[in-house]
Design an enzyme around this catalytic site. Structure first.
Site, PDB file in Angstrom:
ATOM      1  N   HIS A   1       0.862  -1.186   0.000  1.00 15.35           N
ATOM      2  CA  HIS A   1       0.000   0.000   0.000  1.00 15.35           C
ATOM      3  C   HIS A   1       0.894   1.229   0.000  1.00 15.35           C
ATOM      4  CE1 HIS A   1       1.098  -0.607   4.228  1.00 15.35           C
ATOM      5  NE2 HIS A   1       1.131   0.721   4.250  1.00 15.35           N
TER       6      HIS A   1
ATOM      7  N   HIS B   1       6.369   6.508  -1.069  1.00 16.61           N
ATOM      8  CA  HIS B   1       7.075   5.243  -1.295  1.00 16.61           C
ATOM      9  C   HIS B   1       6.146   4.096  -0.958  1.00 16.61           C
ATOM     10  CE1 HIS B   1       7.402   5.759   3.046  1.00 16.61           C
ATOM     11  NE2 HIS B   1       7.595   4.445   3.120  1.00 16.61           N
TER      12      HIS B   1
END
Ligand code: ATP
Ligand code: MG
Length: 195
Positions: free
Chosen positions: A40, A120
């Site tokens: 995620h 990220h």
């Protein structure tokens, strides 16, 4: 409960990330890779929250366009010499803007404000997994190996997608890796929340 706000990724990208990680896994030891199903993009980590209702209510006020993401590249926090988090990168010009709106919507509730948002997707962690080490904590050899492998290869391409929603997640820490549950869904691009 332990909460965070995040974007989900599309199946095709998840599969490319999984394939990439699958190639690296047998070549390093002692690295804590994230379960593929858990991939995620965190917008904001909240930590312990007594009741999620106010968080949900505030997040419902956010209006933002859908967010295009181009997943490419891989790297390390804080840097390749002292790697602690191994991540897949992304180009997503609107993402920091959305993260800022999340931050602003929740301000005054006692959560630490983000100094700077570094988009990220975490693929592996070492030690505590925090961006900063505990005093005396060192990157394990496996993580150093990983950094050498990744820095010696071309930047991987994982594909593009557009996020049309984001989520409030609960994280329950478990020995085999955190278990994430979606609590609420928030639409991007419209004013009507999706339930
Ligand atoms: P574990 O802690 O067992 O390694 P995890 O890090 O996946 O599991 P959480 O610690 O609940 O699970 O974190 C949920 C998400 O929030 C993850 O994407 C994590 O990287 C991120 N996160 C956790 N702590 C912080 C923090 N202090 N600052 C920024 N992001 C964080
Ligand atoms: Mg963690």
């Amino acid at each position: 409960m332990r909460l965070f706000v995040a974007l989900d990724i599309e199946e095709a990208i998840q599969q490319r990330l999984s394939a990439y990680v699958c190639e690296l896994k047998p070549r390093v030891s002692g690295v804590r890779f994230v379960n593929n199903a858990n991939f995620h993009v965190t917008l904001k980590f909240l930590g312990e929250v007594a009741s999620p209702e106010e968080v949900t209510q505030r997040l419902r006020q956010i209006e933002h366009a859908p967010v295009a993401l181009n997943f490419r590249g891989a790297g390390f926090f804080p840097n390749p010499r002292a790697p602690r988090i191994f991540w897949a990168g992304m180009e997503a010009p609107l993402l920091a803007d959305l993260a800022k709106k999340v931050d602003t919507a929740l301000s005054g509730m006692g959560f630490a404000a983000e100094k700077e948002y570094h988009p990220h997707l975490t693929l592996a962690r070492s030690g505590s997994g925090r961006p900063r080490p505990y005093p005396g904590e060192r990157s394990p050899e496996g993580f150093q190996q990983l950094a050498r492998l990744v820095d010696g290869s071309a930047a991987p391409e994982f594909g593009t997608m557009t996020a049309h929603e984001f989520y409030l997640y609960e994280s329950r820490l478990a020995p085999g890796g955190a278990i994430y549950t979606k609590l609420e869904r928030f639409a991007l691009g419209g004013t009507d929340p999706i339930r």
